[in-house]
Every structure is written in structure tokens, then in C-alpha cells.
Design a protein around this motif. Structure first.
Motif, PDB file in Angstrom:
ATOM      1  N   ASP A 148      86.763 -31.510 -29.920  1.00  0.00           N
ATOM      2  CA  ASP A 148      86.958 -32.839 -29.345  1.00  0.00           C
ATOM      3  C   ASP A 148      85.867 -33.795 -29.827  1.00  0.00           C
ATOM      4  N   GLY A 149      86.281 -34.947 -30.333  1.00  0.00           N
ATOM      5  CA  GLY A 149      85.338 -35.974 -30.750  1.00  0.00           C
ATOM      6  C   GLY A 149      84.807 -35.817 -32.159  1.00  0.00           C
ATOM      7  N   ILE A 150      85.207 -34.755 -32.842  1.00  0.00           N
ATOM      8  CA  ILE A 150      84.752 -34.512 -34.216  1.00  0.00           C
ATOM      9  C   ILE A 150      85.928 -34.719 -35.152  1.00  0.00           C
ATOM     10  N   GLY A 151      85.826 -35.710 -36.022  1.00  0.00           N
ATOM     11  CA  GLY A 151      86.949 -36.101 -36.864  1.00  0.00           C
ATOM     12  C   GLY A 151      87.182 -35.205 -38.066  1.00  0.00           C
ATOM     13  N   ASP A 152      88.263 -35.527 -38.777  1.00  0.00           N
ATOM     14  CA  ASP A 152      88.694 -34.717 -39.911  1.00  0.00           C
ATOM     15  C   ASP A 152      87.686 -34.740 -41.051  1.00  0.00           C
ATOM     16  N   ALA A 153      86.985 -35.866 -41.217  1.00  0.00           N
ATOM     17  CA  ALA A 153      85.988 -35.940 -42.284  1.00  0.00           C
ATOM     18  C   ALA A 153      84.912 -34.883 -42.090  1.00  0.00           C
ATOM     19  N   PHE A 350      78.378 -20.996 -27.867  1.00  0.00           N
ATOM     20  CA  PHE A 350      77.254 -21.919 -27.905  1.00  0.00           C
ATOM     21  C   PHE A 350      77.503 -23.068 -28.875  1.00  0.00           C
ATOM     22  N   ILE A 351      77.964 -22.766 -30.102  1.00  0.00           N
ATOM     23  CA  ILE A 351      78.150 -23.860 -31.065  1.00  0.00           C
ATOM     24  C   ILE A 351      79.302 -24.772 -30.670  1.00  0.00           C
ATOM     25  N   THR A 352      80.274 -24.236 -29.956  1.00  0.00           N
ATOM     26  CA  THR A 352      81.350 -25.102 -29.470  1.00  0.00           C
ATOM     27  C   THR A 352      80.768 -26.183 -28.569  1.00  0.00           C
ATOM     28  N   TRP A 353      79.845 -25.785 -27.705  1.00  0.00           N
ATOM     29  CA  TRP A 353      79.208 -26.758 -26.827  1.00  0.00           C
ATOM     30  C   TRP A 353      78.261 -27.667 -27.604  1.00  0.00           C
ATOM     31  N   LEU A 354      77.547 -27.125 -28.590  1.00  0.00           N
ATOM     32  CA  LEU A 354      76.600 -27.927 -29.363  1.00  0.00           C
ATOM     33  C   LEU A 354      77.273 -29.086 -30.085  1.00  0.00           C
ATOM     34  N   ALA A 355      78.552 -28.943 -30.408  1.00  0.00           N
ATOM     35  CA  ALA A 355      79.281 -30.012 -31.091  1.00  0.00           C
ATOM     36  C   ALA A 355      79.813 -31.064 -30.133  1.00  0.00           C
ATOM     37  N   SER A 356      79.620 -30.867 -28.840  1.00  0.00           N
ATOM     38  CA  SER A 356      80.210 -31.762 -27.839  1.00  0.00           C
ATOM     39  C   SER A 356      79.398 -33.034 -27.643  1.00  0.00           C
ATOM     40  N   ALA A 357      80.058 -34.036 -27.070  1.00  0.00           N
ATOM     41  CA  ALA A 357      79.362 -35.277 -26.703  1.00  0.00           C
ATOM     42  C   ALA A 357      78.299 -34.999 -25.647  1.00  0.00           C
ATOM     43  N   GLU A 358      78.578 -34.060 -24.754  1.00  0.00           N
ATOM     44  CA  GLU A 358      77.617 -33.705 -23.716  1.00  0.00           C
ATOM     45  C   GLU A 358      76.319 -33.184 -24.323  1.00  0.00           C
ATOM     46  N   ALA A 359      76.432 -32.363 -25.356  1.00  0.00           N
ATOM     47  CA  ALA A 359      75.240 -31.831 -26.019  1.00  0.00           C
ATOM     48  C   ALA A 359      74.460 -32.941 -26.722  1.00  0.00           C
ATOM     49  N   ALA A 360      75.179 -33.823 -27.406  1.00  0.00           N
ATOM     50  CA  ALA A 360      74.518 -34.943 -28.088  1.00  0.00           C
ATOM     51  C   ALA A 360      73.779 -35.825 -27.090  1.00  0.00           C
ATOM     52  N   ASP A 361      74.412 -36.064 -25.949  1.00  0.00           N
ATOM     53  CA  ASP A 361      73.771 -36.902 -24.933  1.00  0.00           C
ATOM     54  C   ASP A 361      72.536 -36.215 -24.355  1.00  0.00           C
ATOM     55  N   ALA A 362      72.614 -34.907 -24.151  1.00  0.00           N
ATOM     56  CA  ALA A 362      71.451 -34.167 -23.653  1.00  0.00           C
ATOM     57  C   ALA A 362      70.288 -34.294 -24.632  1.00  0.00           C
TER      58      ALA A 362
END
Length: 447
Positions: A148-153, A350-362
Motif C-alpha cells: 500500500d502506498g508504494i507505486g509501480d515505479a 518486518f519489511i512489510t511494515w517498514l514499507a508502510s506510511a506508518e513506519a515512515a512517519d515513525a
């Protein structure tokens, strides 16, 4: 440069029209760091085991996390540690962080992965990731995609030659010419848009007893940024990428012209660069000893907090009007799961969460300087003008390279090109012998 309409929460994660070998809306390939494991403090595995699951629905478990930023090294370490802490709290697990300084991490990575690696480790997109995938040293994580939130590029940049994904992105950053706004304003200088204007500016700076360009070459990778931009400006993006693949030769007239042009620019750069780290060069710019610095936006990690909001940048101007100035380096950072991990499934969770917006915000909420998040849903509340402008520049670029040591073979980049660029800086009159030597070794390595 025309600015896109301002957006409250979706500045991050949008990439330019054409990025690398994948064509429009896609990204390039990078290269791989090589080295030997040795003294204490180098990259080693650490932490506890545990957890189970598979794919995007994998159950969280205790995980070992190898990161390429030493404790106390600045915002980059702060962001990664914050992500580890946030995940541990959210998932109720232990995340054992193995923090190693950046250069040691890259130099030790091959031996590290062949030993007892951490479950998840920080790494880079593109060719650098693809080499490890081909060698079976990192795990296929296709089952965590789409994210989620990670585009095709970004997905294309995370994909190896077998069509599978081995990487998840977290951030990206452009390379450009940075300077302090207050220094330019005090002296009545404006950002140059042509090479003639840049040359005039450099001469004015020298006239005021200021070194035009901060420059560091003790970190052997740093001069690659100068080579990249000059090659893309003089020979074009397609030539540059063909060179990294061995389809063009290092002893060609085109490449020798890059070094000849660089030679004319060296007098405008800090002397004794082989003994200077990039952080020390950044400090020189922050102090006003140097007027400009060609580096990635991580330059903010190397200047005092009070100077960060005073930074601005411009893209290096065109050297050939038929080629233009619409190509740049904008590397992508993220994470891989080691195939030798003790708990690969916990690593995938873990990496699934690391790619999330929540992780970036943290990460960005806990650091003194934010990164530019790959996830389009991440908050931009912590972004300053520098980060917002970085997103805009990447959006408007026609072609994006990852960086020379991410765009070519590891052995060529880290055992040949780095030493050759340092040799050129020491002996700028030795262009013919240096380029001949690089080509001989490139032919042997690339085949």
C-alpha cells in the motif's frame, strides 16, 4: 522550473516521467558493495530469533535488523532506530539492532551475507539488489507485494532479472548543488542556470576568498557523483547507462572528455579532498568556507541543525544544449531479507511494515531531519522546503540514475572505479592511462 500545485499529504513517493532502463514511470538499476569482514565493530549478526508466518500475512516475530548507520551518527541512525522501536512496540516483539557505520557496512556486506546475517538489513534498489538476488544471498519477497502506498515505479526498481521482488523501498533522494541561502543573499548571488553563469559564480566566490565547491574523496564513493553528473551532461543519460553495463568503453573519447572537463573544474574545488570525509566537506559549506556542494539531500545530516533550514539547491546546469540538464542521480534506499536469515518469515513481516506510511512517519517524527518517503501516504508535515523541492525536482526529471556504484558491477565500482577516481584527483594529467586501465579491468570483469 515550474512548480506543481502544492499538495498537503502526497508529495512523497511520486517519481518522474522517465527513470532508467524501465522507461517512463520506472526506475534504474544500481550496483553492489563488496568487501571483507574483519575487526570489531564491523558487520556481524546479532539479536534473538523467533516468529513465523509467510508473505504479507506473516506473523510478527523477534527479528534481527542490520543497519548501515552507526549509533550517534545523526538523523539517519535516529530514523532507523525509531522504526525498529515503533515496530517492536506495535508487534510486541524484540528488534535487535546491529548498527554499523556506513562505509564499513558497504565494504563488509558480501562476507556478512555469506556468514550469519541479520534477518533484515538496509540496502539499495536496482542492480545492487539484483546482484545479490542472482547470487541467492537475499530472499524473494514477492509475496509481500503489492505494498500500500508504494507505486509501480518503485516495484520495478525492486525487481530482479527473474521478475521477482527482493527489496522494499523506504526513501529516495536527489543529488544536486547545495548552498546556504544566506550566503548567496549576502553576496547578491543567484542560482546559475547555465554553465557560463556557474563559471562566473565560481570566479566571484574565489574573488571573495571562498572556495566555490566543497569536495571530499576520503569516502571513495563520493567523487562518483561528480563523474555521474558530468557524464550525463556531456554524453547523455543513455550513454551513461550503457557505460555502466559495459556497452560503451571507459577509454572512449566521450569518457576522456568527461575527465578533461572535470580537470578544468578541479581548481574550483577544495584541495586535499582525499583526506576529507563528506561530513567535513558539508561542515565547510555550513561555515561559509565553501560556497556550494554537489551531494545528495543527506547533506542535511552533515550540517548543524540551525543551518539545515538555510539550505537550498539547484541542479547542475547543461554542458551541451542538445543534451540538456534533465537527468540526475536519485538513489532509492530500503530493505532486504537475507536468505541466510535465521527467521526469514519474521523478516518478511518486518519489511512489510517498514514499507508502510506508518513506519515512515515513525522515522520522520523521531529524527532531527526527515527523509523523503517512498510511500505516497506518508505525512509530509516534517518536510521543510528542501524536502518539498527535492520531490519536485525528481518529479520533473526526465531520467534518473541510481548512482555509479549502484548502477554497475560491484567489483568494477568498488575495486576499480573508486581507486581510479581518487588517482585522477591526485594526478589529473593522467587521464589516458587512468581510463585505459579502467577499461582493461572493466572488460575483464563485465566480459
Amino acid at each position: 522550473m515550474a512548480r506543481p500545485a502544492p499538495r498537503e499529504s502526497h508529495l512523497a513517493g511520486t517519481l518522474p516521467a522517465s527513470v532508467g532502463g524501465f522507461g517512463r514511470r520506472s526506475l534504474l538499476r544500481g550496483a553492489l558493495g563488496v568487501g571483507a569482514l574483519g575487526a570489531a565493530g564491523m558487520l556481524t549478526a546479532c539479536g534473538d530469533d523467533g516468529g513465523s508466518g509467510s508473505g504479507a500475512s506473516a506473523k510478527a516475530g523477534n527479528v534481527k535488523f542490520g543497519i548501515n548507520e552507526a549509533k550517534g551518527s545523526g538523523p539517519a541512525n535516529e530514523r532507523l532506530q525509531a522504526m525498529a522501536d515503533a515496530y517492536a512496540k506495535k508487534a510486541g516483539v524484540t528488534v535487535s539492532v546491529n548498527a554499523v557505520d556506513h562505509n564499513t557496512f558497504q565494504e563488509s556486506i558480501t562476507t556478512y551475507l555469506q556468514g550469519s546475517p541479520d534477518d533484515v538489513f538496509t540496502w539499495f534498489a536496482g542492480y545492487r539488489m539484483a546482484q545479490f538476488a542472482e547470487g541467492g544471498q537475499i530472499a524473494d519477497v514477492s509475496d509481500v507485494w503489492p505494498l500500500d502506498g508504494i507505486g509501480d515505479a518503485f516495484k520495478k526498481a525492486s525487481t530482479a532479472a527473474d521478475g521477482k521482488q527482493y527489496f522494499v523501498p523506504v526513501s529516495y533522494y536527489p543529488w544536486a548543488v547545495f548552498h546556504r541561502k544566506s550566503v548567496f543573499e549576502k553576496n547578491g548571488w543567484t542560482q546559475p542556470t547555465t554553465m557560463d553563469e556557474l563559471t562566473e559564480l565560481m570566479k566571484e566566490m574565489q574573488g571573495k576568498k571562498m572556495t566555490p565547491f566543497a569536495f571530499a574523496a576520503k569516502d571513495a564513493w563520493a567523487p562518483m557523483g561528480t563523474f555521474d553528473i558530468l557524464n550525463m551532461r556531456l554524453n547523455g543519460f543513455d550513454f551513461h547507462m550503457a557505460l555502466t553495463k559495459g556497452e560503451k568503453t571507459w577509454d572512449s573519447p566521450e569518457v576522456r572528455n568527461v575527465f578533461s572537463t572535470w580537470k578544468t573544474l578541479l581548481p574550483y574545488h577544495q584541495e586535499n579532498s582525499l583526506g576529507r570525509t563528506w561530513q567535513e566537506a558539508a561542515t565547510s559549506m555550513a561555515k561559509g568556507e565553501c560556497g556550494m556542494y554537489l551531494l545528495g539531500t543527506f547533506v542535511v545530516d552533515g550540517v548543524p541543525t540551525e543551518a539545515q533550514e538555510d539550505l537550498d539547491f539547484f541542479t547542475f546546469p547543461a554542458l551541451d544544449q542538445t543534451i540538456g540538464a534533465d537527468a540526475l542521480d536519485a538513489p532509492i534506499d530500503g530493505f532486504c531479507v537475507a536468505s541466510g536469515a535465521q527467521d526469514e518469515e519474521a523478516g518478511k513481516a518486518f519489511i512489510t511494515w517498514l514499507a508502510s506510511a506508518e513506519a515512515a512517519d515513525a522515522a520522520n517524527n523521531s529524527a532531527s531531519a526527515p527523509f523523503i518517503a517512498a510511500n505516497s501516504a506518508a505525512s509530509t508535515a516534517k518536510y521543510g522546503e528542501l524536502q518539498k523541492k527535492s520531490v519536485e525536482v525528481v518529479q520533473n526529471a526526465k531520467s534518473i540514475a541510481q548512482f555509479l556504484d549502484r548502477d554497475t558491477n560491484a567489483d568494477l565500482a568498488n575495486t576499480v572505479i573508486t581507486a581510479s577516481l581518487q588517482e585522477f584527483i591526485k594526478k589529473p594529467d593522467s587521464i589516458d592511462s587512468i581510463t585505459t586501465s579502467i577499461q582493461q579491468q572493466a572488460k575483464s570483469i563485465l566480459g
